[in-house]
Scaffold this motif. Structure first.
Motif, PDB file in Angstrom:
ATOM      1  N   ALA A 123       0.506  -0.772   0.058  1.00 41.51           N
ATOM      2  CA  ALA A 123       0.020  -0.045   0.588  1.00 41.51           C
ATOM      3  C   ALA A 123       1.070   1.048  -0.067  1.00 41.51           C
ATOM      4  N   THR A 124       2.071   0.998  -0.333  1.00 39.98           N
ATOM      5  CA  THR A 124       2.784   2.446  -0.745  1.00 39.98           C
ATOM      6  C   THR A 124       2.164   3.180  -1.408  1.00 39.98           C
ATOM      7  N   PHE A 125       1.314   3.268  -2.106  1.00 44.50           N
ATOM      8  CA  PHE A 125       1.312   3.972  -3.817  1.00 44.50           C
ATOM      9  C   PHE A 125      -0.023   5.489  -2.523  1.00 44.50           C
ATOM     10  N   LEU A 126      -0.443   4.671  -1.520  1.00 50.23           N
ATOM     11  CA  LEU A 126      -1.024   5.576  -0.525  1.00 50.23           C
ATOM     12  C   LEU A 126      -0.044   6.536   0.176  1.00 50.23           C
ATOM     13  N   GLY A 127       1.616   6.916   0.170  1.00 48.75           N
ATOM     14  CA  GLY A 127       2.420   7.870   0.765  1.00 48.75           C
ATOM     15  C   GLY A 127       1.911   8.953   0.406  1.00 48.75           C
ATOM     16  N   GLU A 128       2.792   9.662   0.850  1.00 52.92           N
ATOM     17  CA  GLU A 128       2.327  11.071   0.397  1.00 52.92           C
ATOM     18  C   GLU A 128       3.508  11.630  -1.307  1.00 52.92           C
ATOM     19  N   SER A 129       4.321  11.227  -1.362  1.00 50.70           N
ATOM     20  CA  SER A 129       4.949  11.167  -2.163  1.00 50.70           C
ATOM     21  C   SER A 129       4.823  10.855  -3.645  1.00 50.70           C
ATOM     22  N   GLN A 130       3.586   9.336  -3.094  1.00 50.38           N
ATOM     23  CA  GLN A 130       3.954   8.350  -4.665  1.00 50.38           C
ATOM     24  C   GLN A 130       2.219   9.440  -4.817  1.00 50.38           C
ATOM     25  N   GLN A 131       1.917   9.516  -3.696  1.00 45.67           N
ATOM     26  CA  GLN A 131       0.238  10.350  -3.964  1.00 45.67           C
ATOM     27  C   GLN A 131      -0.289  11.586  -5.075  1.00 45.67           C
ATOM     28  N   THR A 132       1.370  12.283  -4.089  1.00 50.78           N
ATOM     29  CA  THR A 132       1.325  13.294  -5.311  1.00 50.78           C
ATOM     30  C   THR A 132       1.920  12.545  -6.686  1.00 50.78           C
ATOM     31  N   VAL A 133       2.496  12.140  -6.886  1.00 48.48           N
ATOM     32  CA  VAL A 133       2.717  11.995  -8.403  1.00 48.48           C
ATOM     33  C   VAL A 133       1.661  11.286  -8.995  1.00 48.48           C
ATOM     34  N   LEU A 134       0.877  10.317  -8.501  1.00 46.13           N
ATOM     35  CA  LEU A 134      -0.273  10.003  -9.147  1.00 46.13           C
ATOM     36  C   LEU A 134      -0.891  11.384  -9.019  1.00 46.13           C
ATOM     37  N   LYS A 135      -1.200  11.963  -8.746  1.00 48.82           N
ATOM     38  CA  LYS A 135      -2.205  13.400  -8.697  1.00 48.82           C
ATOM     39  C   LYS A 135      -1.623  13.905  -9.614  1.00 48.82           C
ATOM     40  N   LEU A 136      -0.187  14.508  -9.819  1.00 47.25           N
ATOM     41  CA  LEU A 136       0.469  14.951 -11.078  1.00 47.25           C
ATOM     42  C   LEU A 136       0.218  14.533 -12.467  1.00 47.25           C
ATOM     43  N   LEU A 137      -0.030  12.910 -12.377  1.00 40.55           N
ATOM     44  CA  LEU A 137      -0.264  11.970 -13.813  1.00 40.55           C
ATOM     45  C   LEU A 137      -1.990  12.635 -14.362  1.00 40.55           C
ATOM     46  N   ARG A 138      -2.988  12.316 -13.188  1.00 39.61           N
ATOM     47  CA  ARG A 138      -4.474  12.773 -13.704  1.00 39.61           C
ATOM     48  C   ARG A 138      -4.092  13.968 -14.669  1.00 39.61           C
ATOM     49  N   GLU A 139      -3.010  14.970 -13.362  1.00 35.69           N
ATOM     50  CA  GLU A 139      -3.079  15.895 -14.708  1.00 35.69           C
ATOM     51  C   GLU A 139      -2.796  16.418 -15.376  1.00 35.69           C
ATOM     52  N   GLN A 140      -2.078  15.347 -16.108  1.00 29.60           N
ATOM     53  CA  GLN A 140      -1.281  15.450 -17.079  1.00 29.60           C
ATOM     54  C   GLN A 140       0.177  16.167 -17.304  1.00 29.60           C
ATOM     55  N   ALA A 141       0.441  16.043 -15.817  1.00 27.66           N
ATOM     56  CA  ALA A 141       1.963  16.736 -15.792  1.00 27.66           C
ATOM     57  C   ALA A 141       2.652  17.627 -17.387  1.00 27.66           C
ATOM     58  N   VAL A 142       3.105  14.747 -17.665  1.00 21.77           N
ATOM     59  CA  VAL A 142       3.397  14.753 -18.353  1.00 21.77           C
ATOM     60  C   VAL A 142       3.694  15.042 -19.816  1.00 21.77           C
ATOM     61  N   GLY A 143       1.623  15.650 -19.825  1.00 25.86           N
ATOM     62  CA  GLY A 143       1.153  14.777 -21.355  1.00 25.86           C
ATOM     63  C   GLY A 143       0.995  14.119 -20.891  1.00 25.86           C
ATOM     64  N   ARG A 144       1.192  13.674 -22.407  1.00 25.84           N
ATOM     65  CA  ARG A 144       0.329  11.786 -23.062  1.00 25.84           C
ATOM     66  C   ARG A 144       1.975  11.099 -22.151  1.00 25.84           C
ATOM     67  N   VAL A 145       1.404   9.920 -21.149  1.00 25.04           N
ATOM     68  CA  VAL A 145       2.677   8.746 -20.990  1.00 25.04           C
ATOM     69  C   VAL A 145       2.451   7.858 -21.470  1.00 25.04           C
ATOM     70  N   ARG A 146       3.813   7.886 -22.026  1.00 25.12           N
ATOM     71  CA  ARG A 146       3.757   6.694 -23.133  1.00 25.12           C
ATOM     72  C   ARG A 146       4.583   5.174 -23.136  1.00 25.12           C
ATOM     73  N   LEU A 147       5.824   5.976 -21.684  1.00 24.07           N
ATOM     74  CA  LEU A 147       7.028   4.917 -21.341  1.00 24.07           C
ATOM     75  C   LEU A 147       6.814   5.155 -19.742  1.00 24.07           C
ATOM     76  N   VAL A 148       6.972   3.667 -18.769  1.00 27.39           N
ATOM     77  CA  VAL A 148       7.642   4.161 -16.897  1.00 27.39           C
ATOM     78  C   VAL A 148       8.338   3.218 -17.118  1.00 27.39           C
ATOM     79  N   TYR A 149       9.313   3.154 -16.199  1.00 31.04           N
ATOM     80  CA  TYR A 149      10.643   2.644 -16.074  1.00 31.04           C
ATOM     81  C   TYR A 149      10.373   2.038 -14.274  1.00 31.04           C
ATOM     82  N   ALA A 150      10.931   1.105 -14.443  1.00 28.11           N
ATOM     83  CA  ALA A 150      10.442   0.444 -12.931  1.00 28.11           C
ATOM     84  C   ALA A 150      11.430  -0.091 -12.151  1.00 28.11           C
ATOM     85  N   GLU A 151      12.025   0.042 -11.140  1.00 23.14           N
ATOM     86  CA  GLU A 151      13.294  -0.666 -10.936  1.00 23.14           C
ATOM     87  C   GLU A 151      13.459  -1.207 -10.145  1.00 23.14           C
TER      88      GLU A 151
END
Ligand SMILES: NC(=O)c1ccc[n+]([C@@H]2O[C@H](COP(=O)([O-])OP(=O)(O)OC[C@H]3O[C@@H](n4cnc5c(N)ncnc54)[C@H](O)[C@@H]3O)[C@@H](O)[C@H]2O)c1
Length: 356
Positions: A123-151
């Motif tokens: 449930a780390t997606f409930l964290g402050e940083s993760q929720q901030t990123v999810l909100k920025l993505l909902r608001e299209q802060a980087v436009g249409r996302v086409r590629l995600v890297y997860a390490e």
């Protein structure tokens, strides 16, 4: 309004962290704990309160237990969750929900049938940083996302955990690949297909007590996922590279207008950077002062509140079951070759109230 009664099953390493959080929430009563190894529940409850139950049946016979928090070893998850649901209890489980997709789907169906809640880590997606990123993505802060890297360079479990073998039996993909996959699916919805490759980098390992063991599951997996709309995700998981000694960590969301970097998918205070295309990255301040590290009890607290308020909880068994389907599909792909199609789906989790 009364308190929600919670009991823990599995009193190992992570139970200390959960118990400390749960005991601190005024609306939750930590009623007790149980473990298959005698003495462990006594030690946990002596430190954090509640009683030691001798068996799972004894715990499930306590009518004050509303939610079972399942913190057992990976291979026990399915059985403990199933028995708890059959006894009429809501459940929050540590990850992964189950080791086979059929079992995960069965648990989701069982909870639905009985009108019970099934919640799951991570449930780390409930964290402050993760929720901030999810909100920025909902608001299209980087436009249409086409590629995600997860390490996921998660180091070597045997250098800190007294019982590392269970972690290596399930492997890095099932143990820790679930973290960024849960954040990615929270952001992008269900994945549609998976293609994966795996290898064993270092088969011979040594426990803290000096005894050797040999890996039976790959310690290195690379998976390619495709989401609706063609969004691609590349996931790297290993139990070899120390996360501090590589530049490859966290998650990166790359869109038509720029890039959003979450430097850690684990801790709630992971650093965030946002850059317009070809511009230098700028730091992003989280939506509120972040919890330092991981608040392990946050999802259980949300589950208890959701039951009281009769609203959906955020860290759902249905999303966790979808993530298990991804893991199993990746394993099928790296064992047999080819791309594996996915079928399961889930409703995206609502943002935290402070992140709407
Ligand atoms: N240790 C961590 O840092 C960490 C972090 C996040 C998540 N997790 C997850 O938490 C879970 C537990 O991890 P851990 O590190 O605490 O493991 P652990 O091996 O330290 O503890 C697991 C405990 O479960 C008990 N157990 C096993 N089967 C049981 C059963 N059927 N009934 C009752 N008790 C049973 C074991 O006796 C043991 O005490 C795993 O799913 C893991 O993925 C661990």
């Amino acid at each position: 309004m009364g308190t929600t009664g919670v009991a823990i099953v599995g009193c190992g390493n992570i139970a200390q962290r959960y118990a400390a959080d749960l005991a601190a929430y005024s609306e939750i009563e930590l009623l007790g704990a149980q473990d298959a190894i005698p003495g462990r529940a006594e030690t946990l409850t002596a430190a954090h309160g509640g009683r030691a139950y001798a068996t799972l049946d004894e715990l499930l016979a306590d009518p004050r237990v509303d939610i079972v928090v399942n913190l057992t070893a990976h291979k026990a998850h399915y059985e403990v969750i199933r028995r708890s649901l059959e006894a009429g209890r809501h459940v929050h489980s540590e990850k992964p929900l189950a080791l086979r997709y059929e079992e995960a789907a069965e648990l989701v169906a069982l909870a639905d049938e009985r009108g019970l809640r099934l919640g799951s880590a991570p449930a780390t997606f409930l964290g402050e940083s993760q929720q901030t990123v999810l909100k920025l993505l909902r608001e299209q802060a980087v436009g249409r996302v086409r590629l995600v890297y997860a390490e996921v360079n998660w180091g070597r479990i045997e250098v800190w955990h007294p019982e590392p073998v269970g972690f290596y039996e399930v492997g890095a993909l099932f143990d820790v690949g679930v973290y960024p996959l849960t954040i990615a699916t929270a952001a992008l919805g269900p994945a549609r297909r998976v293609t994966a490759f795996a290898a064993t980098l270092r088969p011979d390992r040594t426990r803290l007590d000096g005894t050797p063991f040999t890996l039976s599951t790959p310690d290195y997996v690379v998976a390619g996922l495709e989401f609706d709309g063609g969004v691609q995700l590349r996931l790297t998981c290993d139990f070899y590279v120390d996360g501090h000694n590589t530049r490859q960590h966290g998650m990166e969301f790359h869109g038509d207008d720029g890039s959003l970097l979450l430097h850690g998918w684990h801790d709630f205070d992971g650093r965030i950077e946002l850059s317009a295309f070809r511009e230098p990255p700028q730091p992003v301040t989280p939506l509120r002062e972040p919890y330092r590290g991981v608040e392990w009890g946050r999802a259980v607290r949300d589950l208890a509140a959701a039951i009281r308020e009769d609203r959906p909880h955020r860290a759902t068994g249905r999303q966790a079951a979808h993530v298990v389907e991804i893991l199993c599909a990746a394993r099928t792909s790296y064992e047999k070759g080819g791309t594996v199609e996915l079928t399961s789906t889930f409703d995206p989790p609502a943002p935290m109230d402070w992140a709407v």
